[in-house]
Design a protein around this motif. Structure first.
Motif, short mmCIF file in Angstrom:
data_model
loop_
_atom_site.label_atom_id
_atom_site.label_comp_id
_atom_site.label_asym_id
_atom_site.label_seq_id
_atom_site.Cartn_x
_atom_site.Cartn_y
_atom_site.Cartn_z
N LEU A 12 38.17 32.58 -6.26
CA LEU A 12 38.97 32.08 -5.71
C LEU A 12 38.67 32.25 -4.61
CD1 LEU A 12 42.41 34.59 -7.10
CD2 LEU A 12 42.87 32.28 -7.57
N LEU A 13 37.93 30.64 -3.70
CA LEU A 13 37.64 29.96 -2.80
C LEU A 13 38.70 29.36 -2.69
CD1 LEU A 13 34.89 30.37 -1.19
CD2 LEU A 13 34.24 28.54 -2.85
N VAL A 14 39.11 30.62 -1.32
CA VAL A 14 40.19 29.80 -0.61
C VAL A 14 40.08 28.99 0.52
CG1 VAL A 14 42.57 30.75 0.25
CG2 VAL A 14 41.86 31.73 -1.62
N THR A 18 44.38 25.89 -0.40
CA THR A 18 44.14 24.98 -1.71
C THR A 18 43.00 26.25 -2.26
OG1 THR A 18 42.29 23.78 -0.49
CG2 THR A 18 44.06 22.83 -0.60
N VAL A 19 42.67 26.07 -3.16
CA VAL A 19 41.86 26.68 -3.89
C VAL A 19 40.95 25.42 -4.87
CG1 VAL A 19 43.01 28.63 -4.43
CG2 VAL A 19 42.82 26.62 -6.11
N LEU A 20 39.00 25.86 -4.63
CA LEU A 20 38.14 24.66 -5.36
C LEU A 20 38.55 25.01 -7.07
CD1 LEU A 20 36.08 22.92 -4.57
CD2 LEU A 20 34.31 25.32 -4.72
N LEU A 21 38.61 24.24 -7.40
CA LEU A 21 38.14 24.49 -9.36
C LEU A 21 38.10 22.90 -9.75
CD1 LEU A 21 42.76 24.13 -9.92
CD2 LEU A 21 40.94 25.88 -10.23
N GLY A 22 37.17 22.94 -10.65
CA GLY A 22 36.55 22.32 -11.71
C GLY A 22 36.87 21.86 -13.17
N ARG A 23 36.72 20.76 -13.38
CA ARG A 23 37.43 20.83 -14.82
C ARG A 23 35.40 20.99 -15.66
NH1 ARG A 23 37.80 15.65 -18.03
NH2 ARG A 23 37.42 14.39 -16.66
N ARG A 24 36.11 21.85 -16.82
CA ARG A 24 35.16 22.21 -17.57
C ARG A 24 34.54 21.51 -18.84
NH1 ARG A 24 34.81 27.94 -17.97
NH2 ARG A 24 33.98 28.01 -20.00
N ARG A 25 33.34 21.47 -18.77
CA ARG A 25 33.05 20.78 -20.01
C ARG A 25 31.71 21.38 -20.55
NH1 ARG A 25 29.56 15.46 -17.79
NH2 ARG A 25 29.75 15.01 -19.61
N TRP A 113 39.08 20.48 -4.35
CA TRP A 113 39.68 21.72 -3.44
C TRP A 113 41.77 21.36 -3.30
CZ3 TRP A 113 38.46 25.31 -1.43
CH2 TRP A 113 37.15 25.10 -1.25
N TYR A 114 42.60 21.74 -4.61
CA TYR A 114 43.50 21.41 -4.90
C TYR A 114 44.42 22.82 -4.61
CZ TYR A 114 41.57 19.39 -8.60
OH TYR A 114 40.56 18.40 -9.50
N ASN A 115 45.89 21.18 -3.59
CA ASN A 115 46.86 23.14 -3.84
C ASN A 115 47.47 24.01 -4.34
OD1 ASN A 115 49.84 23.51 -2.67
ND2 ASN A 115 49.21 22.08 -0.86
#
Length: 143
Positions: A12-14, A18-25, A113-115
């Protein structure tokens, strides 16, 4: 079917709210949004795994790494069923001006970064499980 659970470390990179998210492949959780992280290697601490995986996936350096919670999920619908124990760590950017890069485009569509109060959907199952359990990385006490 795999005979043993897999241990994963998710970070959980804060940054602010916000936190950092990526969409998985990947075959497990394809097209879901997930935290940076990966499999714990033999002899590695959770903190070492967090630092390594965040650097490998995003190019970012992190600090103030701490354990926050754990989830236990079984993916029976996957081509190769998977039992994943996810260890969640919270961290901050070592340098707040760093920008995430997509270092593994074969595994991720990109990072953003997403809220925390408005996360994209669908979420990777361990992150969804953590949310259903009422956890927030912004609480002052560990859950």
């Amino acid at each position: 079917m795999s005979s043993a659970p897999v241990i994963g470390v998710a970070v959980l990179l804060v940054k602010g709210e916000t936190v950092l998210l990526g969409r998985r492949r990947s075959s497990v959780g394809h097209n879901t949004y997930a935290l940076p992280g990966g499999h714990l290697e033999f002899g590695e601490s959770f903190e070492e795994c967090a630092v390594r995986e965040v650097k490998e996936e995003t190019g970012l350096d992190i600090k103030d790494i701490e354990f926050v919670t754990v989830t236990n999920d079984v993916f029976t619908e996957a081509a190769k069923p998977l039992h994943l124990v996810a260890v969640f760590m919270r961290a901050h950017l070592a340098d707040p001006d760093q920008l995430p890069q997509n270092m593994e485009p074969e595994k991720c569509y990109g990072w953003d970064w997403y809220n925390w109060k408005n996360l994209p959907q669908p979420l990777f199952r361990p992150l969804e499980t953590m949310l259903k359990n009422g956890f927030s990385p912004f609480s002052t006490e560990l859950n």
